[in-house]
Design a protein around this motif. Structure first.
Motif, PDB file in Angstrom:
ATOM      1  N   GLU A 304       0.837  -1.243  -0.086  1.00  0.00           N
ATOM      2  CA  GLU A 304      -0.160  -0.011   0.145  1.00  0.00           C
ATOM      3  C   GLU A 304       0.882   1.207  -0.088  1.00  0.00           C
ATOM      4  N   GLN A 305       1.745   1.464   0.671  1.00  0.00           N
ATOM      5  CA  GLN A 305       2.471   2.782   1.007  1.00  0.00           C
ATOM      6  C   GLN A 305       3.958   2.626   0.335  1.00  0.00           C
ATOM      7  N   LYS A 306       4.245   1.434  -0.292  1.00  0.00           N
ATOM      8  CA  LYS A 306       5.501   1.646  -1.199  1.00  0.00           C
ATOM      9  C   LYS A 306       6.614   2.061  -0.522  1.00  0.00           C
ATOM     10  N   GLN A 307       6.858   1.790   0.917  1.00  0.00           N
ATOM     11  CA  GLN A 307       7.851   2.186   1.725  1.00  0.00           C
ATOM     12  C   GLN A 307       9.026   1.136   1.562  1.00  0.00           C
ATOM     13  N   ALA A 308       8.774  -0.169   1.497  1.00  0.00           N
ATOM     14  CA  ALA A 308       9.739  -1.007   1.735  1.00  0.00           C
ATOM     15  C   ALA A 308       9.924  -2.140   0.566  1.00  0.00           C
TER      16      ALA A 308
END
Length: 439
Positions: A304-308
Motif C-alpha cells: 500500500e505505502q510502497k515504503q519497503a
C-alpha cells in the motif's frame, strides 16, 4: 464470511484429527545416553542421528566458536575411519548426511537405505568414542571454518545482520558472540584446548541418539547396546551463564556492511527462551505481522505505502533468551526513521488492541496447517524428537505442541506484546553500506 471462516476452521481441525500421531519409544543406557526410537516401515530408509547439548554459547572468553568448529572436526576421521573418508563411506552406501550447530546444540545425522542401519550406528559411535583429534585435523578445519565465515558472513550481503543484533542485545551472556566464533580465538587455540573441549562435552550423558524409519526394534536395540553401551560416561556439564539486565531504555546502534548498497533498519527485542509459553505467543505475533503478503507489515509497507522492498518480523528462539526482530529495507528515498516509525505503529497496535477475531482465526488455521505438514520425513521426525528431548525436556511435544498454540488467546497476544515489545525495550540498528561510513 463468518460461515466460510467457520467451515475453513472445521476443515483444518478435521485434518489435525486425522494427522497421524508420531509414536516413539525412549530409554537410557547405563552411561547416560538417551535413546529414542521411531519405527516407520512405510519406506525402506532409516535415519540415525545424535544431538549433543553443546553450542556456540558453551565457551570461555577468548575461545569462541568451538562447537561450530567441532561440527567440522568430527568429520575428519576416527581410529577406524580413515581421514577424509567419512562422506565417501556414506555416499558409497547409498546414504546422505549432514550436521549443523546453533548456540545451544550440535546435530549430526545420516540417512541410509534401511539395510544400512548398522553402518549408521557404527559411524556415530565411532564419532563419539574414537575421534582422531590431532594438529593436522585442527589446522585443516580451521581453514575450512575461515572460508565458511568469508563466504557466508564477511562477503555475503547482509551477512552481519545477526551479529549486529547479538552484540547489541547481549552484554554478558555468551549469546553476545557469533556462533561461528572469532577467527583470532580459533587461531589462538591449542591442541590441548581442543582435546579438553571434546572430553567435556562429547559424551553419552550429554547426547541423545535417535533412530527413525524402517527397522526392527529388537534388532536396533541390540545394535545400540553393542555400539554405544560400553562408551564411558563423561563429566556432568554444569552451566551458570551470567544473566542479562533488562533493557529499560531504547538502544541505538549502527552497523556497516561493505557488501550492500541498500541500507536496512533492524529493531530487536530480548525475549524469553523458547521453552517459555510467552515464546510461543511471540511466534504467533510474528506470523500475524509478517507471514505472507496479506500480513500486516507487508500489506501496509510494501503493497500500500510502497515504503519497503522487504519487511519481516520473527522470533529467533534460543534456550536461554530469544531475539525478536523486525526489519525493513527501504524503497527509494524512504528514510530508516520512517521505516522504524511505521513498524512501531503495527507493533503498537498488537500491544494496545485485541487483534480481530477473523485475524485470530487465520492464525489458528495457519498453525494447524503447519502442524499437519510438519514432520513429513523420517529426517524431520528424528530432528524434532532429538530437539524436543534435549532442549525442551519433553519428547512428546512432537504430538502436543499444537495444543499450546490452540490454547493461546487474543488477550494473551496483547499482554505478551505489551510485556516484551515496548519502545523502551528495543535496540534500533541502522544497517548501512560501508560507503556511508566513509562519508
Amino acid at each position: 464470511m463468518k460461515q466460510i471462516s467457520y467451515l475453513v476452521s472445521l476443515f483444518f481441525v478435521a485434518n489435525v484429527c486425522l494427522a497421524q500421531e508420531v509414536k516413539f519409544e525412549e530409554y537410557d543406557l547405563d552411561n547416560g545416553l538417551h535413546v529414542i526410537l521411531h519405527q516407520d516401515n512405510s519406506a525402506p530408509v532409516v535415519t540415525t542421528s545424535v544431538m549433543y547439548h553443546v553450542g556456540g554459547k558453551d565457551r570461555t572468553e577468548g575461545r569462541t566458536g568451538f562447537a561450530h568448529f567441532f561440527e567440522h572436526l568430527l568429520f575428519e576421521g576416527t581410529k577406524n575411519i580413515e581421514r577424509g573418508k567419512w562422506f565417501e563411506i556414506v555416499s558409497a552406501n547409498g546414504g546422505r548426511n549432514n550436521a549443523n550447530t546453533t548456540n545451544d546444540r550440535t546435530y549430526y545425522y545420516e540417512t541410509f537405505p534401511s539395510n544400512n542401519l548398522q553402518l549408521g550406528l557404527w559411524m556415530e559411535s565411532e564419532r563419539l568414542l574414537h575421534p582422531v583429534i590431532d594438529q593436522k585435523g585442527v589446522d585443516t578445519q580451521n581453514e575450512v571454518v575461515k572460508e565458511e565465515k568469508r563466504l557466508r558472513y564477511d562477503n555475503s550481503p547482509y551477512g552481519q545482520f545477526l551479529f549486529a543484533i547479538q552484540e547489541n542485545l547481549f552484554k554478558v551472556h555468551p549469546y553476545k558472540d557469533p556462533n561461528i566464533g572469532y577467527m583470532k580465538d580459533l587461531d589462538a587455540a591449542t591442541l590441548e584446548d581442543v582435546i579438553a573441549y571434546n572430553k567435556k562435552y562429547y559424551n553419552p550423558n550429554n547426547a541423545v541418539l535417535v533412530v527413525a524409519g524402517d527397522f526392527k526394534t529388537d534388532t536396533a536395540k541390540s545394535m545400540i547396546t553393542d555400539y554405544f553401551g560400553d562408551i564411558p560416561r563423561g563429566p556432568e556439564v554444569v552451566r551458570n551463564y551470567p544473566k542479562e539486565e533488562p533493557i529499560t531504555q531504547e538502544i541505538k546502534a549502527v552497523k556497516y556492511d561493505a557488501n550492500i548498497q541498500i541500507p536496512a533498519s533492524l529493531v530487536a527485542y530480548r525475549t524469553p527462551g523458547f521453552k517459555e509459553r510467552d515464546s510461543y505467543v511471540l511466534n504467533l505475533i510474528s506470523t500475524y505481522l509478517s507471514d505472507g503478503k496479506s500480513s500486516k507489515l507487508y500489506k501496509k509497507m510494501v503493497d500500500e505505502q510502497k515504503q519497503a522492498l522487504q519487511v519481516g518480523a520473527f522470533n529467533i528462539g534460543q534456550e536461554d533468551y530469544s531475539m525478536y526482530v523486525v526489519f525493513a529495507l527501504p524503497v527509494g528515498e524512504t528514510s530508516l526513521e520512517t521505516l522504524v516509525s511505521e513498524m512501531e505503529e503495527e507493533v503498537a497496535k498488537v500491544r494496545d488492541e485485541l487483534i480481530s477475531e477473523n485475524d485470530f482465526q487465520k492464525l489458528q488455521n495457519k498453525m494447524e496447517n503447519d502442524f499437519v505438514n510438519s514432520n513429513s520425513s523420517v529426517e524431520g521426525i528424528a530432528n524434532s524428537l532429538a530437539r524436543n528431548y534435549m532442549l525442551y525436556g519433553d519428547t512428546n511435544l512432537i504430538n502436543t505442541e499444537i495444543d499450546i498454540y490452540r490454547s493461546i488467546t487474543r488477550e494473551e497476544i496483547m499482554e505478551v506484546a505489551k510485556k516484551y515489545l515496548g519502545k523502551n525495550q528495543r535496540v534500533v540498528i541502522d544497517y548501512l553500506p560501508e560507503t556511508a561510513n566513509a562519508n
